[in-house]
Design a protein around this motif. Structure first.
Motif, PDB file in Angstrom:
ATOM      1  N   GLN A  85       3.671  63.651  45.376  1.00  0.00           N
ATOM      2  CA  GLN A  85       4.411  63.235  43.794  1.00  0.00           C
ATOM      3  C   GLN A  85       2.509  63.161  43.312  1.00  0.00           C
ATOM      4  OE1 GLN A  85       7.958  62.329  42.052  1.00  0.00           O
ATOM      5  NE2 GLN A  85       8.660  63.851  43.191  1.00  0.00           N
ATOM      6  N   LEU A  86       2.168  61.884  44.051  1.00  0.00           N
ATOM      7  CA  LEU A  86       0.604  61.153  42.798  1.00  0.00           C
ATOM      8  C   LEU A  86       0.179  62.169  43.339  1.00  0.00           C
ATOM      9  CD1 LEU A  86       1.231  57.521  43.650  1.00  0.00           C
ATOM     10  CD2 LEU A  86       1.059  58.800  40.934  1.00  0.00           C
ATOM     11  N   GLU A  87      -0.338  63.228  44.435  1.00  0.00           N
ATOM     12  CA  GLU A  87      -1.094  64.039  44.735  1.00  0.00           C
ATOM     13  C   GLU A  87      -0.825  65.182  43.852  1.00  0.00           C
ATOM     14  OE1 GLU A  87      -2.244  65.826  49.039  1.00  0.00           O
ATOM     15  OE2 GLU A  87      -1.151  65.887  49.038  1.00  0.00           O
ATOM     16  N   ASP A  88       0.413  65.494  43.697  1.00  0.00           N
ATOM     17  CA  ASP A  88       0.814  66.544  43.002  1.00  0.00           C
ATOM     18  C   ASP A  88       0.523  66.223  41.428  1.00  0.00           C
ATOM     19  OD1 ASP A  88       1.927  68.106  45.045  1.00  0.00           O
ATOM     20  OD2 ASP A  88       4.325  67.326  43.973  1.00  0.00           O
ATOM     21  N   TRP A  89      -0.055  65.337  40.945  1.00  0.00           N
ATOM     22  CA  TRP A  89      -0.664  64.464  39.456  1.00  0.00           C
ATOM     23  C   TRP A  89      -2.263  64.835  39.751  1.00  0.00           C
ATOM     24  CZ3 TRP A  89       1.315  64.174  34.985  1.00  0.00           C
ATOM     25  CH2 TRP A  89       2.644  63.695  34.376  1.00  0.00           C
ATOM     26  N   ARG A  90      -2.475  64.773  40.122  1.00  0.00           N
ATOM     27  CA  ARG A  90      -3.907  64.669  40.661  1.00  0.00           C
ATOM     28  C   ARG A  90      -3.876  66.426  41.110  1.00  0.00           C
ATOM     29  NH1 ARG A  90      -3.207  60.379  44.392  1.00  0.00           N
ATOM     30  NH2 ARG A  90      -3.670  61.840  46.308  1.00  0.00           N
ATOM     31  N   SER A  91      -3.791  66.867  41.498  1.00  0.00           N
ATOM     32  CA  SER A  91      -3.847  68.580  41.545  1.00  0.00           C
ATOM     33  C   SER A  91      -3.528  69.071  40.640  1.00  0.00           C
ATOM     34  CB  SER A  91      -2.961  69.032  42.573  1.00  0.00           C
ATOM     35  OG  SER A  91      -3.033  68.222  43.997  1.00  0.00           O
ATOM     36  N   ALA A  92      -2.548  68.668  39.676  1.00  0.00           N
ATOM     37  CA  ALA A  92      -2.292  69.556  38.429  1.00  0.00           C
ATOM     38  C   ALA A  92      -3.656  69.172  36.584  1.00  0.00           C
ATOM     39  CB  ALA A  92      -1.031  69.131  38.312  1.00  0.00           C
ATOM     40  N   VAL A  93      -3.979  68.036  37.308  1.00  0.00           N
ATOM     41  CA  VAL A  93      -5.437  67.583  36.242  1.00  0.00           C
ATOM     42  C   VAL A  93      -6.385  68.250  36.843  1.00  0.00           C
ATOM     43  CG1 VAL A  93      -6.156  65.016  35.871  1.00  0.00           C
ATOM     44  CG2 VAL A  93      -4.161  65.177  36.003  1.00  0.00           C
ATOM     45  N   ALA A  94      -6.754  68.125  38.009  1.00  0.00           N
ATOM     46  CA  ALA A  94      -7.864  68.693  38.589  1.00  0.00           C
ATOM     47  C   ALA A  94      -7.610  70.208  37.963  1.00  0.00           C
ATOM     48  CB  ALA A  94      -8.180  69.409  39.798  1.00  0.00           C
ATOM     49  N   PHE A  95      -6.341  71.034  37.704  1.00  0.00           N
ATOM     50  CA  PHE A  95      -6.414  72.552  37.555  1.00  0.00           C
ATOM     51  C   PHE A  95      -5.939  72.687  36.747  1.00  0.00           C
ATOM     52  CE2 PHE A  95      -3.546  75.757  36.886  1.00  0.00           C
ATOM     53  CZ  PHE A  95      -4.073  76.891  37.959  1.00  0.00           C
ATOM     54  N   ALA A  96      -5.793  72.050  35.631  1.00  0.00           N
ATOM     55  CA  ALA A  96      -6.227  71.954  34.300  1.00  0.00           C
ATOM     56  C   ALA A  96      -7.574  71.828  33.626  1.00  0.00           C
ATOM     57  CB  ALA A  96      -5.131  70.835  33.631  1.00  0.00           C
ATOM     58  N   ARG A  97      -8.514  71.158  34.451  1.00  0.00           N
ATOM     59  CA  ARG A  97      -9.529  71.122  33.711  1.00  0.00           C
ATOM     60  C   ARG A  97     -10.758  72.925  33.858  1.00  0.00           C
ATOM     61  NH1 ARG A  97      -9.958  64.820  36.005  1.00  0.00           N
ATOM     62  NH2 ARG A  97      -9.655  63.711  33.820  1.00  0.00           N
ATOM     63  N   THR A  98     -10.013  73.046  35.690  1.00  0.00           N
ATOM     64  CA  THR A  98     -10.239  74.669  35.309  1.00  0.00           C
ATOM     65  C   THR A  98     -10.134  75.440  34.623  1.00  0.00           C
ATOM     66  OG1 THR A  98      -8.581  75.709  37.290  1.00  0.00           O
ATOM     67  CG2 THR A  98     -10.762  73.666  37.904  1.00  0.00           C
ATOM     68  N   LEU A  99      -8.893  75.318  33.894  1.00  0.00           N
ATOM     69  CA  LEU A  99      -8.569  76.981  32.759  1.00  0.00           C
ATOM     70  C   LEU A  99      -9.660  76.760  31.867  1.00  0.00           C
ATOM     71  CD1 LEU A  99      -5.133  75.245  32.561  1.00  0.00           C
ATOM     72  CD2 LEU A  99      -5.878  77.494  34.177  1.00  0.00           C
ATOM     73  N   ASP A 100      -9.800  78.271  31.580  1.00  0.00           N
ATOM     74  CA  ASP A 100     -10.745  78.755  30.696  1.00  0.00           C
ATOM     75  C   ASP A 100      -9.931  78.299  28.990  1.00  0.00           C
ATOM     76  OD1 ASP A 100     -11.896  80.114  31.742  1.00  0.00           O
ATOM     77  OD2 ASP A 100     -10.868  82.203  32.270  1.00  0.00           O
ATOM     78  N   GLY A 101     -10.547  78.192  28.423  1.00  0.00           N
ATOM     79  CA  GLY A 101      -9.990  77.527  26.651  1.00  0.00           C
ATOM     80  C   GLY A 101      -9.594  76.359  27.052  1.00  0.00           C
ATOM     81  N   VAL A 102     -10.020  75.223  27.945  1.00  0.00           N
ATOM     82  CA  VAL A 102      -9.651  73.862  28.263  1.00  0.00           C
ATOM     83  C   VAL A 102     -10.976  73.369  28.149  1.00  0.00           C
ATOM     84  CG1 VAL A 102      -8.636  72.061  29.722  1.00  0.00           C
ATOM     85  CG2 VAL A 102      -7.393  74.144  28.960  1.00  0.00           C
ATOM     86  N   ASP A 103     -10.833  71.799  27.119  1.00  0.00           N
ATOM     87  CA  ASP A 103     -11.971  70.898  27.029  1.00  0.00           C
ATOM     88  C   ASP A 103     -11.652  69.702  28.676  1.00  0.00           C
ATOM     89  OD1 ASP A 103     -13.634  68.704  27.237  1.00  0.00           O
ATOM     90  OD2 ASP A 103     -13.650  68.822  24.964  1.00  0.00           O
TER      91      ASP A 103
END
Length: 299
Positions: A85-103
């Motif tokens: 689950q902690l790995e899923d959190w790291r993956s979600a944060v890393a993915f969020a940083r790649t999204l268009d329109g996201v700082d």
């Protein structure tokens, strides 16, 4: 706002998520709030209510299910492994940083109950996190274990050991209910657990959401102390603490919070499940929006 069903990778599996984009965000890079639930919870259990409020205030939101739960992939089903689950959190944060329109430098982690402990650990491990919100957070496995009556704890441990040994022998997992009435063999058996969790289930499709967990998890929980990492969270940290919490004892969380270098603590005259709904939800989400506006403003 818009909500889109999306997927991303975590480890060797696939995570299912909702992506909320606020209205009028075209051409801008907005902050994003990454949200996930607690013990055995999935995004349909009132996380949409929080994400809708954040999106209405101008924040993008990524709401995800852990692997093995909800719409995400992973076998066996209902396996709760803290490391994964902690790995899923790291993956979600890393993915969020790649999204268009996201700082990518304005990512906020938001976790509730068992996920509140995960948001603390994630913010402690990632100095790039802009802010963290931990709602009625699980902070101390030993303290939470003492909320379970001794006889129930012994019976639960016996099932967990049977499942763990069976797993080593290649047998199918043994599951236990995530909640139940006092005296039953379940992970949460406080007097308010059954009504509280059932109050989070959606009216449409709520009965289809599985509320059991692979039993071996009970051997992990007593050794998990995410509250010890609060002292390592240097980003602004919001702690929503329910003073009548029968699942994640408030006193222990407050003692950990005293070590935080940059924490805001809000105490609510409420139980563990109350701050998801009704007037307690309204007070809680208003305080969280105020925290976000001051520390990670949209503009």
């Amino acid at each position: 706002m818009t909500r889109t069903d999306i997927t991303f990778r975590s480890g060797s599996g696939t995570i299912a998520a909702w992506l909320y984009r606020p209205a009028g965000a075209e051409g801008e890079r907005r902050p994003i709030v990454v949200l996930a639930h607690g013990l055995g919870g999935v995004k349909e259990e009132r996380l949409d209510a929080f994400a809708e409020r954040f999106a209405a205030a101008g924040y993008a939101c990524l709401v995800f299910d852990y692997r093995h739960f909800g719409a995400s992939g992973g076998e066996p089903r209902q396996l709760l492994d803290i490391g994964r689950q902690l790995e899923d959190w790291r993956s979600a944060v890393a993915f969020a940083r790649t999204l268009d329109g996201v700082d990518p430098d304005r990512v906020v982690v938001w976790g509730t109950s068992f996920g509140g402990g995960h948001s603390i650990v994630t913010a402690a491990d990632d100095p790039r996190i802009a802010a963290a919100i931990a709602q009625c957070p699980f902070t101390d496995g030993l303290a939470s274990s003492f909320t379970i009556p001794p006889l129930t704890s012994l019976r639960l441990t016996a099932v967990a050991l049977r499942d763990a040994v069976g797993g080593l022998l290649g047998r199918a997992p043994v599951t236990v209910p995530s909640y139940g009435a006092p005296g039953t063999v379940a992970l949460m058996t406080s007097p308010d657990s059954a009504s509280g969790i059932e109050g989070l289930l959606p009216a449409d499709g709520g009965r289809e959401i599985r509320k059991d967990i692979v039993a071996r998890f009970a051997l992990q929980i007593i050794r998990h102390f995410p509250g010890r990492r609060i002292k390592d969270v240097h980003a602004p940290l919001f702690l929503a603490i329910a003073e009548k919490d029968t699942v994640a004892p408030a006193g222990r969380t407050q003692r950990y919070a005293a070590q935080a270098p940059n924490a805001e603590i809000k105490l609510y005259d409420a139980g563990h499940f109350d701050i998801y709904v009704g007037d307690d939800f309204e007070r809680n989400v208003a305080d969280q929006l105020d925290f976000l506006a001051r520390h990670v403003p949209v503009a």
